[in-house]
Design a protein around this motif. Structure first.
Motif, PDB file in Angstrom:
ATOM      1  N   ALA A  42       0.846  -1.188   0.000  1.00 23.95           N
ATOM      2  CA  ALA A  42       0.000   0.000   0.000  1.00 23.95           C
ATOM      3  C   ALA A  42       0.881   1.237   0.000  1.00 23.95           C
ATOM      4  CB  ALA A  42      -0.909  -0.005   1.229  1.00 23.95           C
ATOM      5  N   VAL A  43       0.410   2.285  -0.642  1.00 27.63           N
ATOM      6  CA  VAL A  43       1.131   3.554  -0.634  1.00 27.63           C
ATOM      7  C   VAL A  43       0.575   4.416   0.488  1.00 27.63           C
ATOM      8  CG1 VAL A  43       1.722   3.494  -3.075  1.00 27.63           C
ATOM      9  CG2 VAL A  43      -0.415   4.503  -2.382  1.00 27.63           C
ATOM     10  N   GLY A  44       1.213   5.519   0.783  1.00 28.21           N
ATOM     11  CA  GLY A  44       0.794   6.359   1.894  1.00 28.21           C
ATOM     12  C   GLY A  44      -0.324   7.327   1.576  1.00 28.21           C
ATOM     13  N   ALA A  75       8.855  12.064   7.271  1.00 30.00           N
ATOM     14  CA  ALA A  75       8.184  13.304   7.643  1.00 30.00           C
ATOM     15  C   ALA A  75       7.124  13.674   6.612  1.00 30.00           C
ATOM     16  CB  ALA A  75       9.208  14.434   7.784  1.00 30.00           C
ATOM     17  N   GLU A  76       7.442  13.489   5.328  1.00 31.59           N
ATOM     18  CA  GLU A  76       6.471  13.792   4.286  1.00 31.59           C
ATOM     19  C   GLU A  76       5.274  12.863   4.350  1.00 31.59           C
ATOM     20  OE1 GLU A  76       8.414  13.918   0.510  1.00 31.59           O
ATOM     21  OE2 GLU A  76       9.418  15.794   0.969  1.00 31.59           O
ATOM     22  N   ALA A  77       5.508  11.586   4.615  1.00 32.17           N
ATOM     23  CA  ALA A  77       4.404  10.636   4.728  1.00 32.17           C
ATOM     24  C   ALA A  77       3.489  11.018   5.878  1.00 32.17           C
ATOM     25  CB  ALA A  77       4.935   9.218   4.915  1.00 32.17           C
ATOM     26  N   ARG A  82      -1.566  13.669   7.606  1.00 32.66           N
ATOM     27  CA  ARG A  82      -2.224  14.759   8.333  1.00 32.66           C
ATOM     28  C   ARG A  82      -3.112  15.573   7.403  1.00 32.66           C
ATOM     29  NH1 ARG A  82      -2.352  19.828   9.199  1.00 32.66           N
ATOM     30  NH2 ARG A  82      -0.683  20.358   7.777  1.00 32.66           N
ATOM     31  N   LEU A  83      -2.607  15.892   6.207  1.00 34.62           N
ATOM     32  CA  LEU A  83      -3.392  16.661   5.240  1.00 34.62           C
ATOM     33  C   LEU A  83      -4.645  15.902   4.810  1.00 34.62           C
ATOM     34  CD1 LEU A  83      -0.572  18.146   2.995  1.00 34.62           C
ATOM     35  CD2 LEU A  83      -2.083  19.407   4.530  1.00 34.62           C
ATOM     36  N   LEU A  98       3.445  18.430  -2.120  1.00 34.61           N
ATOM     37  CA  LEU A  98       4.441  17.593  -1.443  1.00 34.61           C
ATOM     38  C   LEU A  98       5.003  16.555  -2.403  1.00 34.61           C
ATOM     39  CD1 LEU A  98       2.768  16.966   2.033  1.00 34.61           C
ATOM     40  CD2 LEU A  98       4.781  18.364   1.557  1.00 34.61           C
ATOM     41  N   TRP A  99       4.136  15.947  -3.211  1.00 29.83           N
ATOM     42  CA  TRP A  99       4.583  14.943  -4.187  1.00 29.83           C
ATOM     43  C   TRP A  99       5.540  15.578  -5.192  1.00 29.83           C
ATOM     44  CZ3 TRP A  99       5.628  10.246  -5.263  1.00 29.83           C
ATOM     45  CH2 TRP A  99       5.770   9.831  -6.578  1.00 29.83           C
ATOM     46  N   MET A 100       5.194  16.762  -5.695  1.00 25.77           N
ATOM     47  CA  MET A 100       6.050  17.426  -6.679  1.00 25.77           C
ATOM     48  C   MET A 100       7.417  17.761  -6.076  1.00 25.77           C
ATOM     49  SD  MET A 100       6.710  18.421  -9.663  1.00 25.77           S
ATOM     50  CE  MET A 100       5.190  18.381 -10.552  1.00 25.77           C
ATOM     51  N   ALA A 101       7.437  18.253  -4.847  1.00 26.14           N
ATOM     52  CA  ALA A 101       8.713  18.571  -4.202  1.00 26.14           C
ATOM     53  C   ALA A 101       9.558  17.303  -4.041  1.00 26.14           C
ATOM     54  CB  ALA A 101       8.464  19.223  -2.841  1.00 26.14           C
ATOM     55  N   ASN A 102       8.919  16.213  -3.651  1.00 23.48           N
ATOM     56  CA  ASN A 102       9.630  14.956  -3.492  1.00 23.48           C
ATOM     57  C   ASN A 102      10.156  14.458  -4.839  1.00 23.48           C
ATOM     58  OD1 ASN A 102      10.541  12.684  -1.979  1.00 23.48           O
ATOM     59  ND2 ASN A 102       8.830  11.527  -2.800  1.00 23.48           N
TER      60      ASN A 102
END
Length: 125
Positions: A42-44, A75-77, A82-83, A98-102
């Motif tokens: 599963a993905v986050g 931390a991103e997960a 939270r979002l 967040l995905w784009m930054a990652n």
């Protein structure tokens, strides 16, 4: 995971219960021997698909821990969870940003690593 058949999409039985293997990783035969820990997980984020993962290395690759990058991903997960839980939309801070930054950070790290590998393979390092 065993070497049996596994699925990345599992539709609920109430909706028909179909299963499919949409996501795959392809590697050349000579590289396959260097792969291990193939898995479907599963993905986050909230999605109806699961992610295919594997590890790849060579016998002479250095051992590297998770370090700062692993902590950033954790931390991103946590922030993504939270979002999703709040359900509030902020155009400047959301799952997509967040995905784009990652994605950009991974691309930059990949380019840095390719430069090192190419330099070393040419005997300049």
């Amino acid at each position: 995971m065993d070497s049996g058949r596994a699925y990345t999409y599992l539709q609920p039985l109430a909706l028909g219960g179909s299963q499919s293997r949409i996501d795959r990783l392809y590697v050349k035969r000579d590289v396959l021997e260097e792969t291990f820990e193939w898995d479907i997980q599963a993905v986050g984020i909230n999605t109806d698909h699961r992610m295919v993962t594997m590890r790849i290395t060579t016998a002479d690759a250095p051992t590297v821990g998770h370090g700062r990058e692993g902590l950033k991903l954790m931390a991103e997960a946590t922030e993504v969870a939270r979002l999703e839980q709040t359900g509030q939309w902020n155009p400047n801070h959301n799952v997509q940003t967040l995905w784009m930054a990652n994605k950009l950070r991974i691309g930059n790290k990949t380019r840095e690593r390719v430069k090192i590998v190419v330099k070393n393979s040419r005997g300049n390092g």
